[in-house]
Design a protein around this motif. Structure first.
Motif, PDB file in Angstrom:
ATOM      1  N   ASN A 164       0.866  -1.131   0.164  1.00 42.18           N
ATOM      2  CA  ASN A 164      -0.106   0.111  -0.089  1.00 42.18           C
ATOM      3  C   ASN A 164       0.825   1.437  -0.028  1.00 42.18           C
ATOM      4  O   ASN A 164       1.619   1.580   0.867  1.00 42.18           O
ATOM      5  CB  ASN A 164      -0.926  -0.141   1.261  1.00 42.18           C
ATOM      6  N   GLY A 168       0.112   4.779   6.359  1.00 44.26           N
ATOM      7  CA  GLY A 168       1.170   5.208   7.313  1.00 44.26           C
ATOM      8  C   GLY A 168       1.719   6.648   6.932  1.00 44.26           C
ATOM      9  O   GLY A 168       1.184   7.589   6.666  1.00 44.26           O
ATOM     10  N   THR A 196      -0.572  -1.501  -4.857  1.00 46.77           N
ATOM     11  CA  THR A 196      -2.027  -1.330  -5.049  1.00 46.77           C
ATOM     12  C   THR A 196      -2.184   0.082  -5.407  1.00 46.77           C
ATOM     13  O   THR A 196      -1.744   1.162  -5.454  1.00 46.77           O
ATOM     14  CB  THR A 196      -2.770  -1.627  -3.548  1.00 46.77           C
ATOM     15  N   GLY A 222      -0.540  -0.974   6.820  1.00 48.12           N
ATOM     16  CA  GLY A 222      -0.912  -0.973   8.252  1.00 48.12           C
ATOM     17  C   GLY A 222      -1.737  -2.071   8.513  1.00 48.12           C
ATOM     18  O   GLY A 222      -2.127  -3.075   7.923  1.00 48.12           O
ATOM     19  N   ASP A 223      -2.736  -2.083   9.698  1.00 52.71           N
ATOM     20  CA  ASP A 223      -3.717  -2.718   9.902  1.00 52.71           C
ATOM     21  C   ASP A 223      -4.817  -2.781   8.950  1.00 52.71           C
ATOM     22  O   ASP A 223      -5.349  -3.683   8.606  1.00 52.71           O
ATOM     23  CB  ASP A 223      -4.558  -2.508  11.492  1.00 52.71           C
ATOM     24  N   GLY A 224      -5.383  -1.613   8.307  1.00 49.86           N
ATOM     25  CA  GLY A 224      -6.291  -1.826   7.094  1.00 49.86           C
ATOM     26  C   GLY A 224      -5.689  -2.531   6.170  1.00 49.86           C
ATOM     27  O   GLY A 224      -6.662  -3.171   5.343  1.00 49.86           O
ATOM     28  N   MET A 225      -4.551  -2.600   5.752  1.00 52.17           N
ATOM     29  CA  MET A 225      -3.976  -3.169   4.564  1.00 52.17           C
ATOM     30  C   MET A 225      -3.942  -4.686   4.956  1.00 52.17           C
ATOM     31  O   MET A 225      -4.523  -5.394   4.098  1.00 52.17           O
ATOM     32  CB  MET A 225      -2.571  -2.703   4.499  1.00 52.17           C
ATOM     33  N   GLU A 228      -7.495  -5.982   4.418  1.00 48.13           N
ATOM     34  CA  GLU A 228      -7.988  -6.260   3.336  1.00 48.13           C
ATOM     35  C   GLU A 228      -7.320  -7.833   2.689  1.00 48.13           C
ATOM     36  O   GLU A 228      -8.132  -8.548   2.143  1.00 48.13           O
ATOM     37  CB  GLU A 228      -7.015  -5.217   2.077  1.00 48.13           C
ATOM     38  N   SER A 266       0.077   3.050  10.315  1.00 49.57           N
ATOM     39  CA  SER A 266       0.099   3.956  11.132  1.00 49.57           C
ATOM     40  C   SER A 266       0.076   3.458  12.783  1.00 49.57           C
ATOM     41  O   SER A 266       0.702   3.870  13.716  1.00 49.57           O
ATOM     42  CB  SER A 266      -1.310   5.029  11.497  1.00 49.57           C
ATOM     43  N   THR A 267      -0.848   2.437  13.191  1.00 49.95           N
ATOM     44  CA  THR A 267      -0.820   1.671  14.313  1.00 49.95           C
ATOM     45  C   THR A 267       0.044   0.167  14.343  1.00 49.95           C
ATOM     46  O   THR A 267       0.847  -0.042  15.219  1.00 49.95           O
ATOM     47  CB  THR A 267      -2.302   1.424  14.814  1.00 49.95           C
ATOM     48  N   ARG A 330      -6.824  12.435   7.606  1.00 48.36           N
ATOM     49  CA  ARG A 330      -6.034  11.465   7.340  1.00 48.36           C
ATOM     50  C   ARG A 330      -4.670  12.077   6.932  1.00 48.36           C
ATOM     51  O   ARG A 330      -3.510  11.315   7.185  1.00 48.36           O
ATOM     52  CB  ARG A 330      -6.488  10.876   6.102  1.00 48.36           C
ATOM     53  N   TYR A 337      -4.571   9.955  14.999  1.00 44.41           N
ATOM     54  CA  TYR A 337      -5.255   9.178  15.878  1.00 44.41           C
ATOM     55  C   TYR A 337      -5.143   9.833  17.432  1.00 44.41           C
ATOM     56  O   TYR A 337      -6.106   9.992  18.299  1.00 44.41           O
ATOM     57  CB  TYR A 337      -4.533   7.727  16.328  1.00 44.41           C
ATOM     58  N   GLU A 534     -11.574   0.187  10.295  1.00 41.07           N
ATOM     59  CA  GLU A 534     -12.437   0.554   9.426  1.00 41.07           C
ATOM     60  C   GLU A 534     -13.959   0.905  10.221  1.00 41.07           C
ATOM     61  O   GLU A 534     -14.315  -0.103  11.206  1.00 41.07           O
ATOM     62  CB  GLU A 534     -12.774  -0.655   8.499  1.00 41.07           C
TER      63      GLU A 534
HETATM   64  N1  LIG Z   1      -3.588   2.240  -3.420  1.00 37.55           N
HETATM   65  C1  LIG Z   1      -4.456   2.788  -2.457  1.00 37.55           C
HETATM   66  N2  LIG Z   1      -5.036   3.664  -2.626  1.00 37.55           N
HETATM   67  C2  LIG Z   1      -5.661   4.261  -1.516  1.00 37.55           C
HETATM   68  N3  LIG Z   1      -6.078   3.677  -0.445  1.00 37.55           N
HETATM   69  C3  LIG Z   1      -5.530   2.329  -0.253  1.00 37.55           C
HETATM   70  C4  LIG Z   1      -4.771   2.047  -1.591  1.00 37.55           C
HETATM   71  N4  LIG Z   1      -4.214   0.727  -1.008  1.00 37.55           N
HETATM   72  C5  LIG Z   1      -4.548   0.309   0.024  1.00 37.55           C
HETATM   73  N5  LIG Z   1      -5.644   1.373   0.592  1.00 37.55           N
HETATM   74  C6  LIG Z   1      -6.383   1.425   1.814  1.00 37.55           C
HETATM   75  O1  LIG Z   1      -5.807   2.358   2.733  1.00 37.55           O
HETATM   76  C7  LIG Z   1      -6.335   1.967   3.963  1.00 37.55           C
HETATM   77  C8  LIG Z   1      -5.068   2.260   4.977  1.00 37.55           C
HETATM   78  O2  LIG Z   1      -4.097   1.533   4.911  1.00 37.55           O
HETATM   79  P1  LIG Z   1      -3.237   1.005   5.796  1.00 37.55           P
HETATM   80  O3  LIG Z   1      -3.744   0.176   7.013  1.00 37.55           O
HETATM   81  O4  LIG Z   1      -1.922   0.371   5.040  1.00 37.55           O
HETATM   82  O5  LIG Z   1      -2.350   2.304   6.781  1.00 37.55           O
HETATM   83  P2  LIG Z   1      -2.850   3.421   8.050  1.00 37.55           P
HETATM   84  O6  LIG Z   1      -4.258   3.267   8.014  1.00 37.55           O
HETATM   85  O7  LIG Z   1      -2.118   4.604   7.926  1.00 37.55           O
HETATM   86  O8  LIG Z   1      -2.519   2.533   9.210  1.00 37.55           O
HETATM   87  P3  LIG Z   1      -3.105   1.457  10.258  1.00 37.55           P
HETATM   88  O9  LIG Z   1      -4.300   0.772   9.617  1.00 37.55           O
HETATM   89  O10 LIG Z   1      -2.078   0.635  10.999  1.00 37.55           O
HETATM   90  O11 LIG Z   1      -3.618   2.519  11.133  1.00 37.55           O
HETATM   91  C9  LIG Z   1      -6.689   0.452   4.165  1.00 37.55           C
HETATM   92  O12 LIG Z   1      -7.811   0.436   4.335  1.00 37.55           O
HETATM   93  C10 LIG Z   1      -6.429  -0.093   2.531  1.00 37.55           C
HETATM   94  O13 LIG Z   1      -7.660  -0.518   1.978  1.00 37.55           O
END
Ligand SMILES: Nc1ncnc2c1ncn2[C@@H]1O[C@H](COP(=O)(O)OP(=O)(O)OP(=O)(O)O)[C@@H](O)[C@H]1O
Ligand SMILES: CCCCCCCCCCCCC/C=C/[C@@H](O)[C@H](CO)NC(C)=O
Ligand SMILES: [Ca+2]
Length: 571
Positions: A164, A168, A196, A222-225, A228, A266-267, A330, A337, A534
């Protein structure tokens, strides 16, 4: 150089050189251990003059990952073969070997790259080069080591990697290229890399790819990725095995393909809580060694529809509001956070509803027993075994099916409702939201924080972001170890939509001023669910834990006895 001494057919022992030192090097195939120890250590001036000169020359000989840095204490080293990353021919540069080896023809050297433990669960890849003059001996060593490595069937050879680029601090791609890809290359792992292009790209792609080609999936983010990839993999496996994941009561098919997490979010809670640190190199090494950690997953449903799976936090109230607020910011990156956490704390909202749950009666541990989940966890093994036995007994009618029984109901006003399948340790909360929660015991911990004063809530929050105090030791906090959970908000979605239809209140879930609490400006009837970072659309949900549904390239948190800066594996 002394010849090979066949102590037993399974032990290879030779005197080889490491830097300027003669070392007795032993490979015990039976115990799968490589060890080396300096023989006849020289002392004082003699050692330092000769040693410095030779060491300088040797340090110019480059291994695959850079200059050789391995120190050679007289105590010696021992490395399990399972922690060797790779063994290869060393690059012997004629310009530099002449001095040390002038009495013999061209020397032969092989380099062993291995895992070294540093402090706080951080791993690094170290290198040591062994020299000898005898080509046959050299070949023998190389062959013996590589044969042992070949036998490690758990190690991945082909990986599918999703990066991703926006998680972060937006460094996912850089982290992979600079820190991870060179290690995969060193370990002869081939990787198909997909950067992605949009959210859910990885999830959707997993439904289409030929998974048979791979030994594992890696996500960089991160956790969101991770979530997925988790949804893609669980969804794909259920589809392939014809399981209807919308049925909340049906057992799901386990996924044996492991997922690796290179933290770049991020987390990074899932990574931190399963490895002990959010460090890309450490995670890459766990993947290379082929670690395997089973993980519980909870399925969240609303009216017979699967909403999401969760492995870390399913949080309503405080953490739901923190997430909701953070999404607007964001651009702040990981700091979003903290900013939103602070604002949410100031708003001091509580929410009304009914919580119902079934306690995990078979579970060996309890949320307040202070027994944390560690690598090879006894509680996870025992609990999952007992759960299996209970399920078997139910299947054969030997025991009453508990699905509809033993529900506990709590009705009230909650600051926060958190259900965690794992501890949720992360850099912001080093012990996590439930420090004694287990990765693979088939249970979740439910933490109910009832309506309390701002000061008391702050005390609870502070405790769970510090590492040495009990965040549950408050009269307004209750914690339970559970297997299933349901929540019904006092103001159901139906009521909200009716209100919205009347046209006099406005946005759904933001209906009227809180009558119980007029001074706080609390204008929100319902919170949202934070499901692993999410938000969920629905507030009325049911949840069930699926024991060890997936596997990660991790091993759980290792016991760390030493807090040295560097913890070399000495004999
Ligand atoms: N190419 C992309 N463009 C936009 N969003 C994306 C892409 N690839 C993945 N994502 C989405 O980005 C969201 C956040 O990503 P990720 O979890 O990697 O980082 P974060 O939110 O900063 O960290 P954390 O989840 O640890 O707090 C995910 O829900 C994922 O679905
Ligand atoms: C008074 C200010 C309090 C600030 C609180 C800041 C946040 C602390 C983080 C602890 C969260 C641990 C649980 C992890 C949840 C993850 O699933 C999720 C997605 O990465 N992260 C968050 C923050 O919801
Ligand atoms: Ca668990």
């Amino acid at each position: 150089m002394e010849p090979v001494q066949p102590l037993t057919p399974r032990v290879l022992c030779s005197v080889l050189s490491v830097k300027s030192h003669s070392c007795e090097v032993t490979l015990d195939s039976g115990r799968a251990l490589l060890s080396w120890k300096e023989v006849r250590p020289r002392r004082g001036r003699e050692r330092s003059r000769a040693g410095a000169c030779l060491a300088q020359a040797f340090q110019r000989v480059r291994g695959l990952t850079g200059t050789l840095t391995h120190r050679l204490p007289s105590a010696g080293h021992i490395v399990p073969v399972s922690e060797i990353v790779s063994v290869g021919e060393a690059d012997v540069d004629e310009k530099y070997y002449g001095m040390q080896w002038k009495h013999m023809c061209k020397p032969h050297a092989f380099t062993v790259h291995y895992v070294q433990r540093m402090k706080k669960h951080r791993w690094r890849c170290k290198a040591v080069t062994f020299w000898c003059s005898d080509e046959q001996l050299y070949c023998h060593w190389l062959q013996a080591l590589n044969d042992l490595l070949e036998q490690l069937a758990c190690r991945p050879k082909r990986l599918l990697v999703y990066i991703n680029p926006y998680g972060g601090k937006k460094k996912g791609r850089q982290i992979y290229e600079k820190k991870v890809a060179p290690l995969f290359c060193l370990a002869s792992i081939t990787a198909d890399v997909i950067v992605t292009e949009y959210a859910n790209h990885a999830r959707d792609n997993i439904y289409e790819v030929n998974l048979d080609k791979y030994d594992g999936i890696v996500c960089v983010g991160g956790d969101g990725m991770f979530s997925e990839v988790l949804h893609g993999l669980i969804g794909r496996i259920q589809k392939d095995s014809d399981v209807d994941h919308n049925n909340p009561k049906i057992p799901l098919s386990r996924c044996y393909m492991r997922i690796g997490i290179i933290p770049a979010g991020s987390t990074d809670c899932v990574c931190f809580a399963t490895v002990g640190i959010n460090d890309p190199v450490t995670s890459a090494l766990h993947i290379i060694l082929g670690d395997s950690q089973p993980l519980d997953v909870s399925a969240v449903h609303n009216k017979k529809t699967l909403l999401k799976y969760t492995v870390s936090l399913l949080g309503y109230g405080f953490y739901g509001d923190v997430l909701k607020g953070s999404e607007k910011n964001r651009w702040l990156g990981p700091a979003r956070y903290d900013f939103s956490g602070f604002k949410t704390f100031l708003s001091h909202r509580y929410y009304e509803g009914t919580v119902s749950f079934q306690p995990a009666k078979w579970a060996v541990g309890s949320p307040r027993d202070n027994v944390c989940c560690t690598a090879g966890c006894y509680i996870c093994r025992q609990s999952s075994k007992q759960l299996e036995e209970q399920q078997r007994a139910e299947t054969y009618g030997l025991q009453h099916n508990e699905q509809e029984e033993n529900w506990t109901t709590v009705k009230g006003k909650f600051m926060s409702i958190n259900i965690v399948v794992m501890s949720c340790a992360c850099p912001r909360s080093p012990k996590g939201l439930s420090p004694a929660a287990h990765l693979a015991d088939g249970t979740a911990d439910l933490i109910l924080v009832r309506k309390c004063s701002r000061l008391n809530f702050l005390r609870h929050l502070i405790r769970h972001t510090k590492s040495n105090s009990d965040q549950f030791d408050f009269p307004f906090v209750d914690v339970y170890r559970i297997k299933t959970f349901q929540f019904t908000p006092k103001h159901s979605e139906e009521d909200d939509s009716e209100s919205t239809d009347l046209g006099n209140i406005g946005k759904k879930n933001f209906a009227q001023i809180c009558t119980d609490h007029p001074t706080c400006g609390c204008s929100q009837l319902n919170s949202v669910w934070n499901c692993d970072g999410e938000t969920l659309e629905q507030t009325a949900i049911e949840m069930r834990v699926h024991c060890q549904l997936i596997r990660l390239f991790a091993r759980g948190i290792e016991d760390s006895h030493k807090e040295d800066d560097e913890m070399p594996s000495r004999v």
